[in-house]
Design an enzyme around this catalytic site. Structure first.
Site, short mmCIF file in Angstrom:
data_model
loop_
_atom_site.label_atom_id
_atom_site.label_comp_id
_atom_site.label_asym_id
_atom_site.label_seq_id
_atom_site.Cartn_x
_atom_site.Cartn_y
_atom_site.Cartn_z
N ASP A 197 1.11 -1.12 0.11
CA ASP A 197 0.05 -0.28 -0.20
C ASP A 197 0.81 1.15 0.38
O ASP A 197 2.23 1.49 0.38
CB ASP A 197 -1.00 -0.48 0.85
CG ASP A 197 -0.18 0.21 2.37
OD1 ASP A 197 0.24 -0.71 2.74
OD2 ASP A 197 -1.08 0.82 3.46
N GLU A 230 -0.13 -0.66 5.58
CA GLU A 230 1.27 -0.54 6.44
C GLU A 230 0.95 0.38 6.53
O GLU A 230 0.89 1.46 8.15
CB GLU A 230 1.99 -1.19 5.79
CG GLU A 230 3.62 -1.23 6.75
CD GLU A 230 4.41 0.43 6.94
OE1 GLU A 230 4.63 0.77 7.78
OE2 GLU A 230 3.45 1.15 6.05
#
Length: 411
Positions: free
Chosen positions: A83, A178
């Site tokens: 991400d 994350e």
């Protein structure tokens, strides 16, 4: 210095960065956005193509795979996250490769007013002749952490194609979410099955990080009293006014991100939403020591209580939730994984440097959950904004460290 890995790393980063994979803290889904799975599915396909074993996309969104060992040794994990940060636009990323950087201004095709140079980003001063990757000016690049993904994939491919290199089993983990602190599902440590691991999620070459912030999240909810504004005298309690008062009462010096550095912690107001009847403040609290974290949380609660006493008709609540803890608390008990990677960094001709991270990684949670997991550099710079950049040659150094680390673990 050019290496055999440069072309592959550049191609992987450009391919990965063009995929929109932002996470979203407001989403309750796991992963938080379906678009992250586009990146995850691509990695599953690529891992299968390079001959990795046990390739899996878990139901919580993590891509797992194995590089089989060629010598007896512990099982090592290599981790990176798919991400990108939700703080800046990441839709329509157009990676640009500036070959043989000349030391001057780097310009951006889609934002002519932007300039990147050593004055803006000092690390560029030593990058003359190297290949610099940026976005086009209106998006972030996403080197955090598409660079880490590219490094782990390139190193894994190299080991799979060169079975004469001695190394133990290596487990790969590519996590979602994350950037919003939700990258490590409680099931991940067991599914990873590693004795220790490393995240490839750091900055300058040579940097090895084993100390992070400890982090809490906070949500302050304010419920006022609604009334028609034309007839509100003595009746209305404006929730937004109370929100402003709470924010103003928080220390503005030496306790906000823009006034702190080094090992100083902070309270950061990250979002305000709502209206005159009800409003909400989202904050993050950071400190390297648990005592400092607790003191900042207590200060926030005290401010809310004081503002609430000044307007008893309002309802003010403050909920503080633990996010992650300083990995140093666990790693300092056994520095073996840190010493191992320090030796690997020296093996490729770099000087190991350890500085506290003013942030956290998936390694913070993995370490806390029993998998020691320091962080290794990738080369990424000026992350989370339009000036983000990375040197392909810095990425190649990180790839060399990964391979040296694999050797070191069985020597």
């Amino acid at each position: 210095m050019r290496t055999e890995f440069d072309a592959e790393l550049e191609q992987r980063l450009v391919r990965y960065a063009a995929i929109d994979s932002q996470s979203d803290a407001a989403s309750p889904s796991q992963p938080s956005t379906a678009i992250q799975l586009e990146m995850s599915r691509l990695l599953v396909s690529e891992l299968q193509q390079i001959g990795a074993q046990d390739v899996t996309l878990t139901d919580y969104g993590v891509v797992l795979a194995t590089v089989p060992g060629t010598a007896p040794g512990p099982t090592m994990g290599w981790c990176a996250h798919v991400d990108t940060a939700p703080q800046f636009n990441a839709t329509g990323v157009k990676p640009v490769v500036h070959r043989g950087y000349n030391g001057g201004d780097i310009t951006f095709a889609d934002a002519p007013e932007l300039k990147l140079n050593p004055e803006v980003s000092p690390h560029l001063a030593g990058k003359q002749g190297e290949d610099i990757v940026t976005a086009s000016g209106t998006t972030l690049l996403g080197g955090d952490d598409k660079a880490g993904v590219a490094i782990a994939m390139t190193a894994a491919r190299h080991l799979l194609e060169n079975p004469d290199i001695p190394h133990g089993p290596i487990r790969l983990a590519f996590t979602p979410d994350e950037e919003i602190g939700r990258g490590v599902d409680p099931r991940l440590p067991a599914d990873l099955g590693a004795d220790f691991a490393y995240t490839f999620d750091g900055g300058k070459p040579g940097e090895i990080e084993f100390e992070t912030f400890s982090a809490d999240g906070a949500v302050v909810k304010v419920v006022g009293v609604s009334a028609h504004p034309g007839f509100a005298k003595g009746k209305m309690v404006n929730a937004l006014h109370l929100v402003a008062r709470i924010i103003q009462c928080l220390p503005q010096q030496r306790m906000t991100p823009d006034t702190t550095e080094g090992t100083e912690g902070f309270i950061h107001v990250s979002e305000v939403k709502g209206g005159s009847s009800e409003a909400e403040i989202t904050l993050i609290i950071r400190d390297f020591e648990l005592e400092g974290l607790a003191e900042k949380g207590a200060l926030l609660r005290q401010v809310c209580e004081v503002v609430g006493r000044g307007e008893p008709r309002a309802q003010i609540s403050c909920e503080i939730t633990p996010q992650y803890r300083n990995m140093r608390y666990w790693l300092e008990k056994d520095m073996t994984p840190v010493e191992l990677v320090r030796a690997a960094v020296a093996d490729v001709g770099l000087t190991p440097v350890s500085v506290p991270i003013r942030g956290g990684t998936d390694g913070s949670r993995l370490t806390e959950m029993g998998v020691p997991c320091p962080n290794i550099f990738t080369g990424m710079q000026e992350i989370h904004g339009p000036l983000g950049w990375i040197s392909v040659q810095d990425m190649a150094l990180a790839t060399q460290v990964a391979i040296a680390l694999a050797r070191r673990a069985v020597s």
